[in-house]
Design a protein around this motif. Sequence first.
Motif, PDB file in Angstrom:
ATOM      1  N   VAL A  47       0.832  -1.204   0.000  1.00 31.73           N
ATOM      2  CA  VAL A  47       0.000   0.000   0.000  1.00 31.73           C
ATOM      3  C   VAL A  47       0.869   1.258   0.000  1.00 31.73           C
ATOM      4  CG1 VAL A  47      -1.705   1.320   1.289  1.00 31.73           C
ATOM      5  CG2 VAL A  47      -1.889  -1.180   1.162  1.00 31.73           C
ATOM      6  N   ALA A  48       1.796   1.322   0.963  1.00 31.80           N
ATOM      7  CA  ALA A  48       2.637   2.516   1.089  1.00 31.80           C
ATOM      8  C   ALA A  48       3.891   2.167   1.873  1.00 31.80           C
ATOM      9  CB  ALA A  48       1.873   3.634   1.787  1.00 31.80           C
ATOM     10  N   TYR A  59       3.832   4.854  -2.882  1.00 27.67           N
ATOM     11  CA  TYR A  59       2.424   4.470  -2.781  1.00 27.67           C
ATOM     12  C   TYR A  59       2.058   3.547  -3.934  1.00 27.67           C
ATOM     13  CZ  TYR A  59       1.852   8.356   0.491  1.00 27.67           C
ATOM     14  OH  TYR A  59       1.964   9.209   1.565  1.00 27.67           O
ATOM     15  N   ALA A  60       1.134   2.659  -3.662  1.00 30.77           N
ATOM     16  CA  ALA A  60       0.507   1.912  -4.737  1.00 30.77           C
ATOM     17  C   ALA A  60      -0.350   2.875  -5.551  1.00 30.77           C
ATOM     18  CB  ALA A  60      -0.355   0.791  -4.168  1.00 30.77           C
ATOM     19  N   ASP A  61      -0.452   2.615  -6.836  1.00 37.44           N
ATOM     20  CA  ASP A  61      -1.232   3.512  -7.697  1.00 37.44           C
ATOM     21  C   ASP A  61      -2.678   3.630  -7.221  1.00 37.44           C
ATOM     22  OD1 ASP A  61       0.386   2.534 -10.821  1.00 37.44           O
ATOM     23  OD2 ASP A  61       0.956   3.984  -9.283  1.00 37.44           O
ATOM     24  N   SER A  62      -3.192   2.560  -6.663  1.00 35.75           N
ATOM     25  CA  SER A  62      -4.599   2.538  -6.267  1.00 35.75           C
ATOM     26  C   SER A  62      -4.922   3.458  -5.100  1.00 35.75           C
ATOM     27  CB  SER A  62      -5.016   1.112  -5.919  1.00 35.75           C
ATOM     28  OG  SER A  62      -4.220   0.599  -4.873  1.00 35.75           O
ATOM     29  N   VAL A  63      -3.896   3.895  -4.361  1.00 34.03           N
ATOM     30  CA  VAL A  63      -4.160   4.734  -3.189  1.00 34.03           C
ATOM     31  C   VAL A  63      -3.532   6.117  -3.302  1.00 34.03           C
ATOM     32  CG1 VAL A  63      -4.269   2.652  -1.766  1.00 34.03           C
ATOM     33  CG2 VAL A  63      -2.159   4.008  -1.805  1.00 34.03           C
ATOM     34  N   ARG A  66      -4.991   9.593  -2.045  1.00 30.15           N
ATOM     35  CA  ARG A  66      -6.015   9.342  -1.026  1.00 30.15           C
ATOM     36  C   ARG A  66      -5.398   8.962   0.316  1.00 30.15           C
ATOM     37  NH1 ARG A  66      -9.435   5.195  -1.522  1.00 30.15           N
ATOM     38  NH2 ARG A  66      -7.993   3.882  -2.713  1.00 30.15           N
ATOM     39  N   PHE A  67      -4.292   8.231   0.277  1.00 27.66           N
ATOM     40  CA  PHE A  67      -3.641   7.752   1.500  1.00 27.66           C
ATOM     41  C   PHE A  67      -2.340   8.513   1.726  1.00 27.66           C
ATOM     42  CE2 PHE A  67      -5.383   3.099   1.609  1.00 27.66           C
ATOM     43  CZ  PHE A  67      -6.668   3.584   1.454  1.00 27.66           C
ATOM     44  N   THR A  68      -1.988   8.682   2.996  1.00 35.07           N
ATOM     45  CA  THR A  68      -0.724   9.338   3.356  1.00 35.07           C
ATOM     46  C   THR A  68      -0.041   8.549   4.461  1.00 35.07           C
ATOM     47  OG1 THR A  68      -1.639  11.524   2.813  1.00 35.07           O
ATOM     48  CG2 THR A  68       0.368  11.454   4.145  1.00 35.07           C
ATOM     49  N   ILE A  69       1.205   8.180   4.212  1.00 36.44           N
ATOM     50  CA  ILE A  69       1.993   7.493   5.227  1.00 36.44           C
ATOM     51  C   ILE A  69       2.915   8.513   5.893  1.00 36.44           C
ATOM     52  CG2 ILE A  69       3.817   6.829   3.599  1.00 36.44           C
ATOM     53  CD1 ILE A  69       4.152   4.225   5.221  1.00 36.44           C
ATOM     54  N   SER A  70       3.087   8.371   7.195  1.00 32.71           N
ATOM     55  CA  SER A  70       3.995   9.245   7.920  1.00 32.71           C
ATOM     56  C   SER A  70       4.582   8.477   9.097  1.00 32.71           C
ATOM     57  CB  SER A  70       3.272  10.509   8.405  1.00 32.71           C
ATOM     58  OG  SER A  70       2.191  10.180   9.260  1.00 32.71           O
ATOM     59  N   GLN A  81      -2.898   7.556   7.002  1.00 30.27           N
ATOM     60  CA  GLN A  81      -4.127   8.332   6.905  1.00 30.27           C
ATOM     61  C   GLN A  81      -4.827   7.938   5.616  1.00 30.27           C
ATOM     62  OE1 GLN A  81      -5.549  10.618   9.085  1.00 30.27           O
ATOM     63  NE2 GLN A  81      -7.282  10.548   7.671  1.00 30.27           N
ATOM     64  N   MET A  82      -6.041   7.478   5.749  1.00 27.77           N
ATOM     65  CA  MET A  82      -6.802   6.996   4.590  1.00 27.77           C
ATOM     66  C   MET A  82      -8.038   7.858   4.394  1.00 27.77           C
ATOM     67  SD  MET A  82      -6.454   2.880   5.184  1.00 27.77           S
ATOM     68  CE  MET A  82      -7.576   2.886   6.578  1.00 27.77           C
ATOM     69  N   ASN A  83      -8.105   8.553   3.287  1.00 23.52           N
ATOM     70  CA  ASN A  83      -9.244   9.415   2.962  1.00 23.52           C
ATOM     71  C   ASN A  83      -9.955   8.890   1.720  1.00 23.52           C
ATOM     72  OD1 ASN A  83      -8.429  11.155   5.064  1.00 23.52           O
ATOM     73  ND2 ASN A  83      -7.128  12.329   3.683  1.00 23.52           N
ATOM     74  N   SER A  84     -11.148   9.367   1.514  1.00 22.23           N
ATOM     75  CA  SER A  84     -11.948   8.983   0.333  1.00 22.23           C
ATOM     76  C   SER A  84     -11.975   7.474   0.169  1.00 22.23           C
ATOM     77  CB  SER A  84     -11.370   9.654  -0.920  1.00 22.23           C
ATOM     78  OG  SER A  84     -11.350  11.053  -0.797  1.00 22.23           O
ATOM     79  N   LEU A  85     -12.281   6.790   1.231  1.00 27.44           N
ATOM     80  CA  LEU A  85     -12.242   5.329   1.208  1.00 27.44           C
ATOM     81  C   LEU A  85     -13.295   4.755   0.279  1.00 27.44           C
ATOM     82  CD1 LEU A  85     -11.483   4.778   4.959  1.00 27.44           C
ATOM     83  CD2 LEU A  85     -10.145   3.831   3.083  1.00 27.44           C
ATOM     84  N   ARG A  86     -12.925   3.639  -0.328  1.00 32.18           N
ATOM     85  CA  ARG A  86     -13.791   2.933  -1.288  1.00 32.18           C
ATOM     86  C   ARG A  86     -14.017   1.511  -0.793  1.00 32.18           C
ATOM     87  NH1 ARG A  86      -9.716   4.482  -6.261  1.00 32.18           N
ATOM     88  NH2 ARG A  86     -10.075   6.743  -6.259  1.00 32.18           N
ATOM     89  N   SER A  87     -15.032   0.888  -1.310  1.00 33.64           N
ATOM     90  CA  SER A  87     -15.320  -0.485  -0.906  1.00 33.64           C
ATOM     91  C   SER A  87     -14.138  -1.408  -1.215  1.00 33.64           C
ATOM     92  CB  SER A  87     -16.583  -0.987  -1.588  1.00 33.64           C
ATOM     93  OG  SER A  87     -16.445  -0.901  -3.006  1.00 33.64           O
TER      94      SER A  87
END
Length: 122
Positions: A47-48, A59-63, A66-70, A81-87
């Motif tokens: 994922v990241a 990051y993986a292209d799919s995230v 939308r996602f931020t690693i820190s 941090q995961m935003n705009s989550l999808r199924s």
Amino acid sequence: VQLQASGGGLVQAGGSLRLSCAASGRTFSTYALGWFRQAPGKEREFVAGISVSGGSIFYADSVKGRFTISRYDANNTVYLQMNSLRSEDTAVYYCAAESYGLGRKTGKFDYWGQGTLVTVSS
């Protein structure tokens, strides 16, 4: 190093969650860190990742976007941090550590946390 992931849960599509991964040990700052996930019936996927210095992030292209690693070395914790989550983000999320690495998808992650479940309802 031992890793403990937390922060998973049930969220509606479009919502946000923040995952945390706390590490034990005094050498946290010498590890690159990554987040992976495994959805039911699928293989685990990257994922990241974040390097030892924090200066390189992947990051993986799919995230992307939308996602931020820190990472916060002062308290031995890495966040996702995961935003705009999808199924399709529904999965068990794992944190992992790579000694003196960059945190790339192809890195040698030798240490793994137990996983935390994220369920996104549509």
